[in-house]
Every structure is written in C-alpha cells, then in structure tokens.
Design a protein around this motif. Structure first.
Motif, short mmCIF file in Angstrom:
data_model
loop_
_atom_site.label_atom_id
_atom_site.label_comp_id
_atom_site.label_asym_id
_atom_site.label_seq_id
_atom_site.Cartn_x
_atom_site.Cartn_y
_atom_site.Cartn_z
N MET A 41 0.86 -1.20 0.00
CA MET A 41 0.00 0.00 0.00
C MET A 41 0.88 1.24 0.00
N GLY A 42 0.70 2.11 -0.98
CA GLY A 42 1.53 3.31 -1.07
C GLY A 42 1.18 4.33 -0.01
N LYS A 43 2.17 5.05 0.41
CA LYS A 43 1.94 6.13 1.37
C LYS A 43 1.86 7.45 0.61
N ILE A 44 0.80 8.21 0.84
CA ILE A 44 0.63 9.49 0.16
C ILE A 44 1.09 10.61 1.09
N ILE A 45 2.08 11.37 0.64
CA ILE A 45 2.62 12.47 1.46
C ILE A 45 2.46 13.79 0.70
N ALA A 81 13.03 7.27 -5.37
CA ALA A 81 13.17 6.45 -6.58
C ALA A 81 14.60 5.91 -6.70
N ALA A 82 15.59 6.75 -6.35
CA ALA A 82 16.99 6.32 -6.41
C ALA A 82 17.25 5.17 -5.44
N LEU A 83 16.47 5.14 -4.35
CA LEU A 83 16.60 4.04 -3.38
C LEU A 83 15.70 2.85 -3.78
N GLU A 84 15.21 2.92 -5.01
CA GLU A 84 14.42 1.83 -5.63
C GLU A 84 13.05 1.62 -4.99
N TYR A 85 12.44 2.72 -4.54
CA TYR A 85 11.05 2.68 -4.11
C TYR A 85 10.22 3.24 -5.27
N ILE A 103 22.57 15.05 -1.35
CA ILE A 103 22.82 14.15 -0.20
C ILE A 103 21.79 14.40 0.91
N SER A 104 21.46 15.68 1.13
CA SER A 104 20.46 16.01 2.17
C SER A 104 19.11 15.38 1.86
N TYR A 105 18.68 15.45 0.59
CA TYR A 105 17.38 14.86 0.25
C TYR A 105 17.41 13.34 0.30
N LEU A 106 18.56 12.74 0.00
CA LEU A 106 18.70 11.29 0.17
C LEU A 106 18.57 10.91 1.64
N ASN A 107 19.18 11.74 2.50
CA ASN A 107 19.08 11.50 3.95
C ASN A 107 17.64 11.64 4.43
N LEU A 108 16.93 12.63 3.87
CA LEU A 108 15.52 12.82 4.23
C LEU A 108 14.71 11.59 3.80
N ALA A 109 14.97 11.10 2.59
CA ALA A 109 14.26 9.91 2.10
C ALA A 109 14.51 8.73 3.04
N ARG A 110 15.76 8.56 3.45
CA ARG A 110 16.09 7.44 4.36
C ARG A 110 15.38 7.61 5.71
N GLU A 111 15.32 8.86 6.16
CA GLU A 111 14.66 9.13 7.46
C GLU A 111 13.17 8.77 7.38
N ILE A 112 12.54 9.10 6.26
CA ILE A 112 11.11 8.79 6.08
C ILE A 112 10.89 7.28 5.97
N ILE A 113 11.77 6.61 5.23
CA ILE A 113 11.67 5.15 5.09
C ILE A 113 11.79 4.47 6.45
N GLU A 114 12.78 4.94 7.22
CA GLU A 114 13.01 4.38 8.55
C GLU A 114 11.80 4.63 9.46
N LYS A 115 11.33 5.86 9.43
CA LYS A 115 10.20 6.25 10.28
C LYS A 115 8.96 5.40 9.99
N ASN A 116 8.78 5.09 8.70
CA ASN A 116 7.61 4.31 8.30
C ASN A 116 7.88 2.79 8.25
N LYS A 117 9.09 2.44 8.71
CA LYS A 117 9.49 1.02 8.73
C LYS A 117 9.25 0.34 7.38
N LEU A 118 9.73 1.01 6.33
CA LEU A 118 9.49 0.51 4.97
C LEU A 118 10.76 0.02 4.29
N ALA A 119 11.80 -0.26 5.06
CA ALA A 119 13.07 -0.69 4.44
C ALA A 119 12.82 -1.93 3.59
N HIS A 120 13.44 -1.95 2.40
CA HIS A 120 13.32 -3.10 1.50
C HIS A 120 13.88 -4.33 2.17
#
Length: 257
Positions: free
Chosen positions: A1-5, A28-32, A240-257
């Motif tokens: 289920m996709g998350k809408i932000i 997308a770069a992190l393959e989501y 790099i900052s936006y990549l870090n933000l993406a990782r922070e959101i993935i972690e927060k939502n427990k969506l790691a591949h």
C-alpha cells in the motif's frame, strides 16, 4: 500500500517544489516505486523532472474536474522508479470549476485511490495557498511534510497551516498525520539560520526532521536542466540532504526493502 505524502505550506518560496521533486527522486533512487503529483498550477515540479507542461495531454486538472482516468495522466520520467502526474496552467481554473461539484474536497483522493496500491510512495506538491486544491491534497494524503525556511518570518503562517491541518483532520481526513517539519534553506554562516533551527526545535520537538536542507547552488541549478539534484550532481550537499531525508522517512515508516 503506497503512502501518500503532501508537501504543503501556504507561504511561497519555502522549498515545497524543491522538496517534492528531490524527495521523490531520492526515494526512486533508493528503488522505491514513486509517483510525484504536481498540484501547483505553476507546474514547476513537472518541468523540474524534465517534462514540458505544454506537451502533456492530461494533467491532474482533468483527473479532478472531468473524472479522466488517472492512468491516462501518468507519464514516465527519465529516472527509474519515478513517474509523474503533471500539472499545467489550467489548474488555476480548477478551484472555480470545482465549487459546484459534489464532494469537491475529495476529487484528488478519488483519482489517486485507483493507483495508490501500485506505488510505494505518492508525493504531492501543493500550491502556495490554502485553497481547494491544497485541501484536496491534504484530504487525499496520509501525512504532510511542512517545509519551513530558516529565515526571519519562518514561523509566521505556520500556526495557520497547523490549524488548517486540524480542521481537515476533524472534518475530512481523520487519518492525516504530520510527517514532519522540514527546515530548508539553512545557511550555517548565518546566526539567524541557527536561531530559527533552535526556535522550531523548541516549539515542535518530536515532529522536526533531523535532516536539514542547506542552501545549495546545485539544488537551485538543477531545475534549469530539467532534472532533480541527484541527477544533476549526486555528490552535492543538496542531493545528499534529500537522500538523507528519504532514508529518514523510510526508517520512520518502517518501509526498508
């Protein structure tokens, strides 16, 4: 289920579009599998990911006002895992045309509900107003990111936006959460930038992202080339900052591949 932000702030020039396109490109770069929805009539996200707004057959406008199938509006970008629902100048008239529609606040939600399952993330770039289209975006969203620039009037208007979020939570979308407040345009050399960071953290503690987006020339240049910063210069501080933000959101939502 996709998350809408949704990326929202009624103030202009706080980094909404920069955040929408660069966060979407980083996910997308992190393959989501990511869809970015341009809900701003200025169509800057559309051109920022390399699509000419004048060349699109259907935009988010037709999906909301005419009930066009959302799949007809989706276009692929040159970035793997990243698709776009474009905008164009017609969207300016959408608010007026939607006034007499039934459930007018839910038109975007209805459109996106058909395809949300097919993506990991759907990122909506809102226009700098609290009008009907932004209300549509917040009604459709699971959460909202609020960009706040590290400048003098940073907190001005934030209360008004948080109030709007509360109204939407109580009347239209009880599941809407604040994903986080994102500090943007940070300049390490300015005392004022550091004061704003301190003030926002003091007021809003838990909901402020750890990642802070710096002022960065590559972030400003990239839209001119029709690409997000990560495709323009992946080693730049902005990318790099936006990549870090993406990782922070993935972690927060427990969506790691």
């Amino acid at each position: 289920m996709g998350k809408i932000i949704a990326i929202a702030n009624q103030k202009g020039g706080v980094g909404k579009t920069t955040t929408a396109m660069n966060l979407a490109a980083s996910l997308a770069a992190l393959e989501y599998k990511t869809l970015v929805v341009d809900a701003d009539p200025q169509a800057n996200t559309t051109s920022g990911v390399g699509i000419d707004p004048r060349s699109v057959s259907y935009s988010v406008y037709e999906c909301m006002v005419n009930g066009t199938d959302v799949r007809d509006a989706i276009v692929d970008t040159d970035i793997d895992f990243l698709s776009l629902i474009p905008s164009r100048i017609d969207l300016v008239g959408a608010e007026v045309e939607m006034v007499n529609l039934q459930n007018r606040e839910e038109k975007m939600k209805e459109a996106l509900s058909e395809i949300v399952e097919e993506y990991d993330f759907v990122i909506i770039d809102c226009s700098p107003s609290l009008g009907l289209i932004t209300v549509n975006a917040l009604t459709a969203a699971d959460s909202v990111i609020i960009p706040v620039q590290c400048e003098y009037f940073a907190l001005e208007g934030l209360g008004k936006l948080l109030n709007t979020v509360k109204i939407i939570q109580s009347r239209l979308n009880t599941n809407l959460e604040i994903e986080g407040i994102l500090l943007t345009m940070y300049d390490v050399r300015l005392r004022l930038s550091n004061q704003v960071v301190e003030e926002v953290n003091t007021h809003f503690k838990q909901i402020v992202f750890k990642t802070i987006i710096p002022r960065n020339i590559k972030l400003s240049e990239a839209p001119g080339f029709g690409v997000p910063a990560i495709a323009h210069d992946a080693k730049s501080k902005g990318a790099i900052s936006y990549l870090n933000l993406a990782r922070e959101i993935i972690e927060k939502n427990k969506l790691a591949h």
